[in-house]
Design a protein around this motif. Structure first.
Motif, short mmCIF file in Angstrom:
data_model
loop_
_atom_site.label_atom_id
_atom_site.label_comp_id
_atom_site.label_asym_id
_atom_site.label_seq_id
_atom_site.Cartn_x
_atom_site.Cartn_y
_atom_site.Cartn_z
N SER A 166 -13.32 2.18 -4.87
CA SER A 166 -13.65 1.04 -4.04
C SER A 166 -12.77 1.10 -2.78
O SER A 166 -11.62 1.53 -2.85
N PRO A 167 -13.30 0.71 -1.62
CA PRO A 167 -12.51 0.84 -0.40
C PRO A 167 -11.38 -0.18 -0.32
O PRO A 167 -10.52 -0.06 0.54
N MET A 168 -11.38 -1.18 -1.15
CA MET A 168 -10.35 -2.21 -1.05
C MET A 168 -10.29 -2.98 -2.36
O MET A 168 -11.13 -2.80 -3.24
N GLY A 169 -9.28 -3.83 -2.48
CA GLY A 169 -9.18 -4.69 -3.65
C GLY A 169 -8.07 -4.24 -4.59
O GLY A 169 -7.47 -3.18 -4.40
N TRP A 170 -7.81 -5.06 -5.58
CA TRP A 170 -6.74 -4.80 -6.53
C TRP A 170 -7.21 -5.36 -7.87
O TRP A 170 -6.68 -6.33 -8.38
N TYR A 171 -8.27 -4.77 -8.39
CA TYR A 171 -8.88 -5.36 -9.58
C TYR A 171 -8.95 -4.42 -10.77
O TYR A 171 -9.15 -4.85 -11.88
N ILE A 255 -4.92 -3.00 4.91
CA ILE A 255 -6.09 -2.11 4.92
C ILE A 255 -6.83 -2.19 3.59
O ILE A 255 -8.05 -2.25 3.56
N PHE A 256 -6.07 -2.19 2.48
CA PHE A 256 -6.71 -2.14 1.17
C PHE A 256 -6.86 -3.51 0.50
O PHE A 256 -7.28 -3.59 -0.64
N PHE A 257 -6.48 -4.57 1.22
CA PHE A 257 -6.59 -5.93 0.67
C PHE A 257 -5.91 -6.03 -0.69
O PHE A 257 -6.54 -6.24 -1.72
N ILE A 258 -4.59 -5.87 -0.66
CA ILE A 258 -3.79 -5.90 -1.88
C ILE A 258 -2.84 -7.10 -1.80
O ILE A 258 -2.19 -7.29 -0.79
N PRO A 259 -2.78 -7.91 -2.86
CA PRO A 259 -1.96 -9.13 -2.81
C PRO A 259 -0.49 -8.86 -3.06
O PRO A 259 0.09 -9.38 -4.00
N GLY A 260 0.13 -8.03 -2.25
CA GLY A 260 1.53 -7.66 -2.47
C GLY A 260 2.48 -8.44 -1.57
O GLY A 260 2.08 -9.31 -0.80
N LEU A 261 3.74 -8.06 -1.69
CA LEU A 261 4.80 -8.76 -0.98
C LEU A 261 4.84 -8.40 0.50
O LEU A 261 5.30 -9.19 1.33
#
Lengths: 309, 544, 294
Positions: A166-171, A255-261
């Protein structure tokens, strides 16, 4: 050695307290001096309402009073509420997003070390041959393609093109691959260059020449004799680099839409989210202090000649 | 083929098949599974600042809150005309000052509690309470006595404010002045109700940032309830079984994703992750128009993109220079080559058709006239060159290309020396508010569908004027408009005000906004409108 | 504390430098790197005055996003400007920033790290904790404050970049010095009663060159890209000027539609880094005090 090591760690931990105090103080005043506040927006608020908000957060008090109050909270371990994300505490936001960045950072680090170290060692052992030029050329490509190019490029190849990720997300676990590769390749390039340089430096030292003259095998030469000296710059580089890796990368997370710090780090400054800025800065400072301490210990262990100072 | 060769061949085939399988066994995309299960996936800009309707100020927050809460009136999804919401009917006194609302008897809060007129009194009192420090409290200043109460002057009693519950289901609102757009205002989230019991349970009435907005705690009266909130990841709303119109709600869930980056959002759309994007990167418009013509949407949006001119600084203190700047911009070239979203060139300030008002053409593209004005100015002031002009903009690629294009026009057509200056958002805001600039880029989105939201900006004491421009007749016209006896007289005031703007040019309007988005064909009941409001109770998904 | 400033080479060192120069000239990769690097630099410096058909800031709105052709060798950008000239113009900025800022970071980093490591003890602890503090302070806010207090200024760019880039250099140098100062030849020099500046300059510094050169070649790209970040904050290059960092950043998200916007600036950027890298490796080999014995 045992007692001197524990004494060394104790001293450094004691030093950390004033260092954190200075960082908190400097950051507090820096962020307050910056133009614009957490509540400034495109549409101007009537003066009286602005005053109401400021009164609510105690901004109407003199700055030194606010400082003393904030430091009081900090001493009790309270980082305060976020000004931007109303209803969330800074500590809570860090607690929720750090594990994400940590996971990503650790995988990226593994990729970086897994590619960078062997590439650097092989290149140094076969200096000025194809086995040097090929891995080093690839490392240079890694350096020439910053993450904001590498990210979209990998997405183009493996997501839009091959459709594997997937081009983005953290699932799901698949979502880990492209971002950690993007981040890891960049650091791998640095590690490879530094390792090769360090190895070359050490391979020409007298004790290695001696070992070589005595007929030590290449692997023995590398792993027993050379590497411990050669890794010094790499390890020094890794201290702050690891702090940067595990505290998250703004570019990658965006860029990857990741819910990080990483997103909080940068956005806190742009939002003038005062408490969030100090909270993230202190968090990062603790990482830096801890990792630089570890670096210093590892170096002392690898090089008995350099004492713990 | 020898044995080894066959082995290699078999192995290669196996690897190929495995790879093929990986690519085939991809789980259904969000859009595919969403269409099957009536789950709508939306790109929603940035992480909401919060979900307390009395605290937040942004568009992403509106998009979520409009699922969770409902005002006294809602709007027709196509025309935006006021429609019964939590109130089933209302009456307006002949002088236009007193509005009496009959609340629905079958309306309930999402925890099943009765929904009463007293809840609205509580809510309005909460947002107007000075101790809460609500930014959008000024939206309620149209209510009688609300401003004085909100500003906390000499401890004004709440009873003086024109909000009154006559009984459990009758609410009477009294206004300061007749306000023709009052019903439209009621659809702004600052007027939406909160559940008193919940607010009190999680802390005091005047406290900001209590956990009442968390999933499980949030009690609303909208068609949906808050189900999940993962910061910077997603917010999920599911249907509210107590909603008075629950029978007509088709969606089983709405997922909101705070995707900041327009490029990431566009990739998310292309991979079937979301049904609709919030925006489209400018550089992709041409490509998407060609490849996905049915999915890229260009919808008029109630907003104007313009440049402020600081009339207190040389050379912009001279109206001739200001007018020359406005006349020498090739707006048609700008929108067709740079913004490329079918934006309309702006020759006046208020977007055409705002609340039924369209100004006459005040400005035009006339380089000859502009040159003449500059020559006049130079002669009158005895200068040989116009002092340099600086364009301030907040850092963003789209603002940058527009500024570069305008710089080119002013330089090539008028021979001016034009510099660009970009600043980070909050620094830029600070510079603009302190009038520490020469020309600055700006945009204005209407708060409600009425010319007043655009034109009251240029009042002498308008909080967002920031140009130093002041004009007695203009101020008078805008004040007259709010007290005008009929619509025709009101529009005449606005028309004259626009004429003054075109003559005096404190501002160079460039174009009227168009919302460029990607929307999947399966999304039904989603109608384009100038406020980009889409009540979700009307939306359903149908795979094409 | 000026003890660690590199002093001019002593007379006996003259032949050392001469030998190094000879060795460098024999290194084919280094020579090739130098030729490419000089070519790019000259092209960037004089290209814009030589190829006058297009100007870097000449907008032609109708001709936006044109493919590379005979008129526009590298195509055109969103405003119809010629990408070839913009890459050359951008090179002027990037090369200047890359080198000056790297030089600043080497100067501060090596001096600071060598002092800290060699003197050791309390001073070392103090200096290294100062580095930890500087690592942690919020860079964005720091840059915004710089701009607010001093206004926009090209020199600020170097201060801002220098402020972050010397830190790792200082720590690497310090780490090396900690090892070196207990090496036999340094102990011997100390026993002979040589002064600290002399030991630092003649015995320690030559042994630092390897890691310093390598880290410097890694700093150049970092600095060039950091410049693009600073431009976001309003520091750095001002539109319509550009830089390689900015051009690459703007081209990155368009690579699948308008690839020339990324490819050409990235090519120049990469060619420069590759050539620098070969020069750096050549220099390192040439200056290696032990290599002479081979």
């Amino acid at each position: 050695m045992q007692t001197s090591l524990s004494r060394f760690i104790l001293v450094r931990l004691l030093q950390a307290l004033p260092v954190l105090f200075i960082i908190a103080t400097l950051t507090f005043f820096m962020v307050r001096l910056a133009p614009g506040g957490p509540f400034s927006g495109e549409k101007k608020i009537p003066k009286e309402i602005q005053a109401n908000i400021e009164a609510h957060y105690g901004f109407d008090k003199p700055l030194h009073v606010q400082y003393v109050r904030y430091m009081g909270h900090l001493l009790r371990g309270d980082l305060g509420p976020s000004f931007k994300y109303v209803g969330w505490d800074v500590a809570e936001l860090i607690r929720r997003s750090f594990p994400v960045s940590l996971q990503l950072g650790v995988f990226a680090l593994l990729i970086a070390l897994g590619l960078g170290l062997p590439a650097g060692i092989i290149a140094a052992l076969h200096k000025n041959t194809a086995a040097d030029y090929v891995p080093m050329g690839m490392a240079m490509v890694g350096i020439c393609l910053p993450t904001f190019v590498m990210g979209p490029l990998l997405i183009l190849l493996f997501s839009s093109g091959l459709g594997w990720f997937s081009p983005m997300g953290w699932y799901s676990w698949r979502d880990l691959v492209l971002p950690s590769l993007t981040l890891g390749l960049y650091y791998a390039a640095y590690i490879a260059r530094l390792t090769r340089g360090g190895m070359l430096e050490v391979l020409s030292q007298d004790y290695i020449r001696t070992a070589r003259a005595k007929g030590a095998s290449t692997s023995r030469l590398v792993f027993v004799h050379a590497l411990r000296g050669a890794l010094q710059p790499v390890i020094t580089f890794l201290g702050p680099a690891m702090a940067g890796l595990i505290s998250g990368s703004f570019i990658i997370e965006t860029i990857f839409f990741i819910p990080g710090l990483g997103r909080f780090f940068v956005n806190a400054a742009f939002n003038r989210d005062y408490t969030m800025v100090i909270g993230t800065v202190l968090f990062y400072a603790v990482l830096i202090l801890a990792l630089n301490l570890i670096v210093d210990i590892v170096q002392a262990v690898l090089n008995p000649k350099s004492r713990l100072e | 083929m020898n044995r080894a060769g066959r082995k290699v061949f078999c192995l290669a085939t196996a690897i190929f098949l495995a790879a093929f399988q990986i690519s085939c066994q991809r789980p259904l995309s969000n859009v595919e599974s969403g269409n099957r299960d009536q789950v709508l996936h939306l790109g929603n800009g940035t992480e909401p600042q919060g979900l307390d309707p009395h605290i937040v100020t942004g568009v992403p927050e509106h998009n979520i809150l409009s699922a969770l809460l409902e005002g006294l009136v809602t709007e027709d999804p196509k025309t935006l005309q006021p429609q019964p919401g939590a109130a089933e009917s209302w009456t307006i006194s002949p002088d236009g000052l007193v509005y009496t609302f009959r609340l629905r008897k079958n309306a309930r809060w999402s925890n099943g509690d009765a929904h009463t007129a007293q809840d609205y009194v509580y809510s309005f009192r909460r947002i107007l309470n000075p101790a809460l420090g609500a930014q959008y409290a000024y939206m309620l200043h149209v209510l009688r006595g609300a401003r004085a109460f909100n500003e906390g002057k000499s401890k004004v009693a709440w009873e003086t404010v024109g909000v009154e519950a006559l009984d459990d289901h009758t609410l009477r609102l009294t206004l300061e002045h007749p306000t023709p757009y009052f019903l439209e205002l009621l659809n702004h989230y600052s007027f939406w109700p909160v559940h008193p019991g919940t607010i009190e349970r999680f802390g005091a009435f005047e406290k900001r940032g209590t956990p009442w907005t968390r999933p499980g705690n949030f009690v609303g009266n909208g068609a949906f309830v808050l189900h999940e909130w993962r910061v910077n990841s997603r917010i999920i709303a599911t249907p509210n079984p107590h909603y008075w119109g629950a029978a007509n709600v088709a969606l089983k869930a709405i997922h909101f994703y705070p995707i900041d980056s327009a490029d990431t959002e566009e990739r998310a759309y292309r991979s079937g992750f979301i049904h609709r994007t919030q925006t489209v990167p400018i550089h992709r418009i041409d490509d998407l128009r060609e490849r996905r013509p049915g999915e890229i949407k260009f919808e008029t949006y109630l907003g104007t993109y313009f440049y402020r001119l600081n009339v207190t600084k040389k050379p912009l203190d001279d109206a001739r220079v200001r007018r020359a700047l406005a006349l020498s911009v090739d707006r048609a070239g700008l929108v067709s080559n740079i913004t490329r979203g079918g934006q309309q060139p702006a020759f006046h300030f208020c977007p055409p058709g705002t609340g039924g008002f369209t100004a006459g053409v005040g400005l035009k593209y006339d380089v000859e006239e502009a040159k003449r004005l500059i020559a006049d100015y130079l002669k009158a002031t005895g200068q040989s060159r116009v002092p340099p002009i600086e364009i301030l903009y907040n850092t963003s690629e789209s603002h940058k290309v527009i500024a570069e294009a305008i710089q080119g026009m002013w330089r090539d057509k008028l021979g001016l020396d034009v510099k660009l200056l970009n600043q980070e958002w909050k620094v830029y805001l600070d510079s603009v508010m302190q009038a520490n600039y020469l020309t600055s880029r700006a945009g204005w989105i209407g708060d409600y569908n009425d010319p007043n939201t655009f034109l009251d900006m240029w009042l002498t004491d308008g909080g967002n004027n920031n140009t130093g421009w002041t004009h007695a007749r203009y101020d008078e016209l805008i004040r007259q408009a709010s007290r005008a006896p009929d619509i025709a007289a009101r529009l005449a005031c606005f028309r004259e005000a626009e004429e003054i703007l075109a003559r005096e040019v404190p501002v160079v309007p460039l174009y009227f906004y168009v919302n460029v988005t990607m929307r999947h064909p399966s999304v039904q009941g989603w109608h384009p409108n100038v406020l980009d409001h889409h009540p979700y109770q009307h939306v359903r998904l149908k795979a094409p | 504390m000026s003890t660690a400033t590199p002093t001019t080479p002593a007379p006996e060192g003259a032949s050392l430098w001469h030998d190094a120069w000879l060795r460098l000239r024999q290194n084919r990769m280094a020579v090739a790197g130098f030729v490419i690097f000089a070519g790019i630099t000259l092209l960037c410096l004089f290209g814009p005055t030589f190829f006058t058909r297009h100007a870097y800031d000449k907008t032609q709105l109708e001709a936006h996003f044109k493919n590379p052709d005979a008129t526009h060798w590298f195509g055109t950008d969103a405003l119809g400007r010629d990408v070839f000239i913009r890459v050359l113009k951008g090179g002027q900025i990037s090369l200047a920033v890359g080198f000056l800022a790297t030089a600043v970071s080497i100067l501060i980093g090596v001096t600071y790290g060598a002092c800290s490591g060699y003197v050791g003890g309390k001073l070392d602890a103090l200096m290294m904790r100062a580095v930890d503090i500087l690592y942690s302070l919020p860079f964005t806010i720091f840059v915004i404050l710089l701009m607010v207090i001093f206004g926009r200024n090209f020199i600020l760019l170097f201060i801002a970049i220098g402020a972050v880039e010397w830190l790792t250099m200082a720590r690497i140098v310090r780490g090396q010095v900690l090892v070196l100062k207990h090496a036999e030849f340094v102990e011997a020099a100390r026993a002979l009663g040589y002064s600290t500046p002399r030991i630092l300059a003649h015995h320690i510094l030559p042994n630092l060159l390897g890691p310093v050169i390598i880290y410097a070649t890694l700093t150049v790209p970092a600095v060039m890209l950091l410049e693009a970040v600073l431009s976001f904050l309003g520091l750095g290059v001002q539109s319509p000027m550009s830089s390689w960092g900015l051009l690459i950043q703007e081209g990155a998200e368009k690579m699948d539609i308008y690839p020339w916007l990324l490819i050409f600036p990235a090519l120049f950027f990469s060619a420069t880094l590759f050539s620098l890298n070969f020069i750096g490796d050549g220099l390192r080999d040439a200056l290696d005090p032990r290599a002479a014995k081979d």
